[in-house]
Design an enzyme around this catalytic site. Structure first.
Site, PDB file in Angstrom:
ATOM      1  N   HIS A 115      -0.366  19.402  69.191  1.00 52.04           N
ATOM      2  CA  HIS A 115       0.805  18.571  68.882  1.00 52.04           C
ATOM      3  C   HIS A 115       2.052  19.313  69.351  1.00 52.04           C
ATOM      4  O   HIS A 115       2.532  20.220  68.681  1.00 52.04           O
ATOM      5  CB  HIS A 115       0.864  18.290  67.375  1.00 52.04           C
ATOM      6  CG  HIS A 115       2.114  17.589  66.935  1.00 52.04           C
ATOM      7  ND1 HIS A 115       2.561  16.421  67.495  1.00 52.04           N
ATOM      8  CD2 HIS A 115       3.016  17.906  65.965  1.00 52.04           C
ATOM      9  CE1 HIS A 115       3.684  16.049  66.902  1.00 52.04           C
ATOM     10  NE2 HIS A 115       3.988  16.930  65.973  1.00 52.04           N
TER      11      HIS A 115
ATOM     12  N   HIS B 249       1.421  21.394  60.213  1.00 55.95           N
ATOM     13  CA  HIS B 249       2.319  22.068  61.150  1.00 55.95           C
ATOM     14  C   HIS B 249       3.698  22.139  60.517  1.00 55.95           C
ATOM     15  O   HIS B 249       3.906  21.626  59.415  1.00 55.95           O
ATOM     16  CB  HIS B 249       2.346  21.361  62.507  1.00 55.95           C
ATOM     17  CG  HIS B 249       2.933  19.980  62.491  1.00 55.95           C
ATOM     18  ND1 HIS B 249       2.432  18.964  61.715  1.00 55.95           N
ATOM     19  CD2 HIS B 249       3.979  19.440  63.177  1.00 55.95           C
ATOM     20  CE1 HIS B 249       3.137  17.871  61.919  1.00 55.95           C
ATOM     21  NE2 HIS B 249       4.092  18.126  62.801  1.00 55.95           N
TER      22      HIS B 249
ATOM     23  N   HIS C 290       1.886   8.084  58.797  1.00 56.34           N
ATOM     24  CA  HIS C 290       2.911   8.621  59.691  1.00 56.34           C
ATOM     25  C   HIS C 290       3.372   7.537  60.672  1.00 56.34           C
ATOM     26  O   HIS C 290       3.409   7.721  61.877  1.00 56.34           O
ATOM     27  CB  HIS C 290       2.345   9.843  60.452  1.00 56.34           C
ATOM     28  CG  HIS C 290       3.390  10.757  61.031  1.00 56.34           C
ATOM     29  ND1 HIS C 290       3.988  10.507  62.246  1.00 56.34           N
ATOM     30  CD2 HIS C 290       3.925  11.919  60.585  1.00 56.34           C
ATOM     31  CE1 HIS C 290       4.846  11.493  62.505  1.00 56.34           C
ATOM     32  NE2 HIS C 290       4.833  12.353  61.512  1.00 56.34           N
TER      33      HIS C 290
ATOM     34  N   ASP D 292       9.750  17.285  59.071  1.00 60.18           N
ATOM     35  CA  ASP D 292       9.328  16.182  58.195  1.00 60.18           C
ATOM     36  C   ASP D 292       8.117  16.566  57.335  1.00 60.18           C
ATOM     37  O   ASP D 292       7.808  15.889  56.358  1.00 60.18           O
ATOM     38  CB  ASP D 292       9.046  14.891  58.991  1.00 60.18           C
ATOM     39  CG  ASP D 292       8.137  15.069  60.191  1.00 60.18           C
ATOM     40  OD1 ASP D 292       8.176  16.148  60.809  1.00 60.18           O
ATOM     41  OD2 ASP D 292       7.395  14.127  60.517  1.00 60.18           O
ATOM     42  N   HIS D 293       7.435  17.680  57.669  1.00 55.75           N
ATOM     43  CA  HIS D 293       6.222  18.074  56.944  1.00 55.75           C
ATOM     44  C   HIS D 293       6.436  19.253  56.002  1.00 55.75           C
ATOM     45  O   HIS D 293       5.554  19.558  55.197  1.00 55.75           O
ATOM     46  CB  HIS D 293       5.105  18.408  57.941  1.00 55.75           C
ATOM     47  CG  HIS D 293       4.717  17.233  58.793  1.00 55.75           C
ATOM     48  ND1 HIS D 293       3.570  16.504  58.577  1.00 55.75           N
ATOM     49  CD2 HIS D 293       5.364  16.630  59.826  1.00 55.75           C
ATOM     50  CE1 HIS D 293       3.508  15.512  59.462  1.00 55.75           C
ATOM     51  NE2 HIS D 293       4.591  15.558  60.228  1.00 55.75           N
TER      52      HIS D 293
ATOM     53  N   HIS E 105       6.778  21.031  61.658  1.00 59.01           N
ATOM     54  CA  HIS E 105       7.912  20.143  61.932  1.00 59.01           C
ATOM     55  C   HIS E 105       8.578  19.797  60.605  1.00 59.01           C
ATOM     56  O   HIS E 105       7.915  19.677  59.567  1.00 59.01           O
ATOM     57  CB  HIS E 105       7.431  18.887  62.675  1.00 59.01           C
ATOM     58  CG  HIS E 105       7.275  19.135  64.151  1.00 59.01           C
ATOM     59  ND1 HIS E 105       6.487  18.345  64.955  1.00 59.01           N
ATOM     60  CD2 HIS E 105       7.818  20.085  64.949  1.00 59.01           C
ATOM     61  CE1 HIS E 105       6.557  18.802  66.207  1.00 59.01           C
ATOM     62  NE2 HIS E 105       7.349  19.852  66.225  1.00 59.01           N
TER      63      HIS E 105
ATOM     64  N   ASP F 234      -0.012  15.120  62.681  1.00 61.40           N
ATOM     65  CA  ASP F 234       0.505  14.705  63.982  1.00 61.40           C
ATOM     66  C   ASP F 234      -0.394  15.283  65.074  1.00 61.40           C
ATOM     67  O   ASP F 234      -0.768  16.460  65.023  1.00 61.40           O
ATOM     68  CB  ASP F 234       1.927  15.248  64.176  1.00 61.40           C
ATOM     69  CG  ASP F 234       2.902  14.707  63.127  1.00 61.40           C
ATOM     70  OD1 ASP F 234       2.443  14.009  62.206  1.00 61.40           O
ATOM     71  OD2 ASP F 234       4.102  14.995  63.246  1.00 61.40           O
TER      72      ASP F 234
HETATM   73 ZN   LIG Z   1       5.556  14.348  61.670  1.00 56.53          ZN
HETATM   74 ZN   LIG Z   2       5.151  16.782  64.157  1.00 57.61          ZN
END
Ligand SMILES: [Zn+2]
Ligand SMILES: [Zn+2]
Length: 301
Positions: A140, A61, A269, A65-66, A63, A211
């Site tokens: 998510h 996904h 994670h 952080d990814h 987000h 996630d």
């Molecule tokens: Zn994450």
């Molecule tokens: Zn996420």
């Protein structure tokens, strides 16, 4: 066989020990990056994996952080004058965010390296011959999330005792039988592959889920996996927070592994608020064959 190198195992906030999420999966000479958190390029170097033959990124996904490591990695690959096309697979909503990220830096449709975007829909992502990758939708928060299932087929191997007792000589005839074709041996006798092949063995299934706010409806994709890599951002005592932020607890991940006959559970994670031992204890109480991923862990399945 799948070889995993954990390049980042933190949740949204990194720590001194844990970088933002990224996982390198190697199989049959191919290298696939799953997610590319900030600083992934340096993690690739530090792990010894490097940048060679890296031409495919699967995104769970978008987000930050990814995905924030993508521009830095592409910039470096551009400076190395790579001409390989990088293919990014992600849900349409995920790809839209990545395209805008790149366009913001280099202009619409531009990037330092040739990039192809491949939108995911449930089903097969690639068939690499020796293994396949399938994807499936994951819930998510408001994202367009996917999980991934890597599978290598079980193979049937020649049984030496049966070859010997039937008098099949060493050499090309055995190769033919291994390929599933009947052969005629000296004396005019036909040997059928069924006479000399053992039962299927060696198939492997690896499932990677990023996630996720729930394990509901995911069992069908995870059933009987040799290894499940899944997030465990929180502990059960913070289950209400896990719900609020769209994440799992270690206990939920472990219960999910138990219910689906998984071989080994690898948790990643993790929120920096917990000690590893605490997370592992919560998971292992429910699913004994659990481990907590650390950055640069190398695991083979
Ligand atoms: Zn994450
Ligand atoms: Zn996420």
């Amino acid at each position: 066989m799948f070889a995993l190198t954990f390049l980042g195992t933190s949740a949204s906030v990194p720590s001194a020990e844990r970088n933002h999420p990224a996982l390198l999966v190697e199989a049959a000479g191919k290298r696939i990056l799953i997610d590319c958190g900030e600083g992934t390029q340096r993690q690739l170097l530090r792990s010894g994996a490097g940048f060679r033959r890296l031409d495919r990124i699967l995104l769970t996904h978008a987000h930050l952080d990814h995905v924030l490591g993508i521009p830095g990695l592409f910039s470096t690959l551009g400076l190395r004058q790579t001409s390989d096309v990088m293919t990014i697979h992600g849900g349409p909503g995920t790809l839209d965010i990545v395209m805008r990220l790149l366009a913001g830096l280099w202009g619409p449709g531009r990037a330092p390296i040739p990039v192809e975007f491949a939108a995911l829909t449930e089903g097969q992502v690639i068939d690499a011959g020796d293994f396949t990758i399938d994807c499936f939708p994951v819930r998510h928060r408001d994202t367009d999330s996917f999980g991934f299932s890597f599978q290598s087929p079980a193979r049937r191997h020649l049984q030496p005792d049966r070859l010997a007792s039937l008098g099949v000589p060493d050499g090309p005839l055995r190769g033919e039988l291994a390929q599933g074709r009947p052969v005629v041996i000296e004396g005019g006798r036909t040997i059928d592959p069924e006479d000399v092949l053992g039962p299927p063995s060696g198939g492997r299934k690896l499932v990677v889920i990023g996630d996720t706010e729930t394990t509901e409806a995911l069992s069908q994709y995870v059933a009987d996996a040799d290894m499940l890599v899944i997030e465990a951002t929180f502990l059960d005592r913070d289950a209400p927070t896990a719900r609020d932020y769209g994440h799992l607890t270690a206990a939920e991940a472990a219960a999910f592994a138990t219910a689906n006959n998984v071989g080994q559970l690898v948790l990643t994670h993790m929120s920096g608020r917990y000690e590893d031992e605490e997370i592992l204890a919560e998971a292992a109480r429910i699913f004994p064959n659990s481990r907590i991923a650390a950055d640069f862990d190398h695991v083979v399945v």
